[in-house]
Design a protein around this motif. Structure first.
Motif, mmCIF file in Angstrom:
data_model
loop_
_atom_site.group_PDB
_atom_site.id
_atom_site.type_symbol
_atom_site.label_atom_id
_atom_site.label_comp_id
_atom_site.label_asym_id
_atom_site.label_seq_id
_atom_site.Cartn_x
_atom_site.Cartn_y
_atom_site.Cartn_z
ATOM 1 N N ILE A 133 1.183 -1.554 -0.057
ATOM 2 C CA ILE A 133 -0.207 0.488 -0.522
ATOM 3 C C ILE A 133 0.960 1.555 0.297
ATOM 4 C CG2 ILE A 133 -1.722 1.734 1.268
ATOM 5 C CD1 ILE A 133 -2.751 -0.988 2.661
ATOM 6 N N VAL A 135 0.793 4.932 0.735
ATOM 7 C CA VAL A 135 -0.262 6.052 1.502
ATOM 8 C C VAL A 135 0.593 7.694 1.017
ATOM 9 C CG1 VAL A 135 -0.941 7.514 3.640
ATOM 10 C CG2 VAL A 135 -0.529 4.532 3.076
ATOM 11 N N ILE A 162 -2.597 2.226 9.690
ATOM 12 C CA ILE A 162 -2.157 1.948 8.222
ATOM 13 C C ILE A 162 -1.958 0.307 8.592
ATOM 14 C CG2 ILE A 162 -0.963 1.055 6.296
ATOM 15 C CD1 ILE A 162 -2.924 5.022 6.303
ATOM 16 N N GLU A 169 -9.881 -2.789 2.112
ATOM 17 C CA GLU A 169 -10.416 -2.312 1.280
ATOM 18 C C GLU A 169 -9.824 -1.108 1.507
ATOM 19 O OE1 GLU A 169 -11.018 -3.564 -1.539
ATOM 20 O OE2 GLU A 169 -10.749 -5.685 -0.728
ATOM 21 N N PRO A 170 -9.354 -0.357 0.744
ATOM 22 C CA PRO A 170 -8.633 1.497 1.132
ATOM 23 C C PRO A 170 -9.850 1.784 1.750
ATOM 24 C CG PRO A 170 -8.166 0.519 -1.450
ATOM 25 C CD PRO A 170 -8.499 -0.702 -0.982
ATOM 26 N N ASP A 171 -11.084 2.062 1.017
ATOM 27 C CA ASP A 171 -12.306 2.890 1.659
ATOM 28 C C ASP A 171 -11.746 2.201 3.370
ATOM 29 O OD1 ASP A 171 -12.240 4.037 -0.952
ATOM 30 O OD2 ASP A 171 -14.781 2.573 -0.747
ATOM 31 N N ILE A 173 -9.655 1.580 5.114
ATOM 32 C CA ILE A 173 -8.387 1.920 5.359
ATOM 33 C C ILE A 173 -8.018 3.841 5.530
ATOM 34 C CG2 ILE A 173 -5.617 2.363 5.067
ATOM 35 C CD1 ILE A 173 -5.904 -0.202 3.345
ATOM 36 N N LEU A 174 -8.853 4.079 4.480
ATOM 37 C CA LEU A 174 -9.113 5.765 4.817
ATOM 38 C C LEU A 174 -10.501 6.357 5.383
ATOM 39 C CD1 LEU A 174 -8.420 7.957 3.973
ATOM 40 C CD2 LEU A 174 -10.092 7.670 2.024
#
Length: 180
Positions: A133, A135, A162, A169-171, A173-174
């Motif tokens: 990932i 960032v 993180i 999923e990225p969403d 994590i964000l």
């Protein structure tokens, strides 16, 4: 702050994150100009070359105002297995390595844009693997303060957020990082 992702001519992906000094209309105009210049050249140059050219443009625009722009640029290869990264005094890029379940920090390779007329930036070639990932962030997250306005969020907490959600999923994590 400015974040942009767009297709490179070689079917890779270009990414940039930048932060302009100051606030108000002058800062907004400088960022708009920076965005336009970066988009015009990023597809034909390495990130370091693009930052060097962008520095010349920003330097001409800001003159003796003391304004500047920090930025990090990268190009992810079309196969997703490598990226080329360069930075102009911006926050380090956080790279989570799934195989080791750990993070690396990709540091700045040159001064902020607009500080000096001629500046050198260095490309850093980084291999990436499935599940890694990348960032990109600005000081808006690391300098966020708690309700008592006593403690900043910081890079250590960003890394912990993180690491805690890296398998999601990225969403997700964000959302977790923003909630933290």
């Amino acid at each position: 702050d400015y974040l942009d992702l767009f297709d490179a001519p070689d079917r890779g992906v270009c990414a940039v994150i930048a932060d302009v000094s100051g606030h108000g209309i002058n800062s907004a105009l400088l960022m708009t100009s920076t965005r336009a210049h970066f988009r015009a050249m990023a597809g034909q140059m390495t990130p370091a070359q693009a930052l060097a050219r962008l520095n010349e443009e920003v330097y001409r625009e800001v003159g003796s105002t003391g304004m500047f722009v920090t930025g990090a640029a990268l190009r992810l290869a079309s196969d997703g297995r490598s990226l080329v990264f360069a930075s102009a005094g911006h926050n380090p890029v956080l790279l989570y390595r799934q195989a080791a379940r750990s993070c690396e920090w990709l540091e700045a390779s040159g001064p902020p844009l607009g500080f000096v007329a001629q500046a050198e930036y260095t490309d850093c070639d980084v291999s990436v693997a499935p599940g890694d990932i990348v960032v990109l962030y600005s000081d808006g997250i690391t300098e966020a303060v708690d309700a008592e306005r006593e403690e900043m969020f910081g890079e250590d907490r960003l890394q912990a957020a993180i690491l805690q959600m890296a398998d999601r999923e990225p969403d997700t994590i964000l959302a977790h990082a923003l909630h933290a």
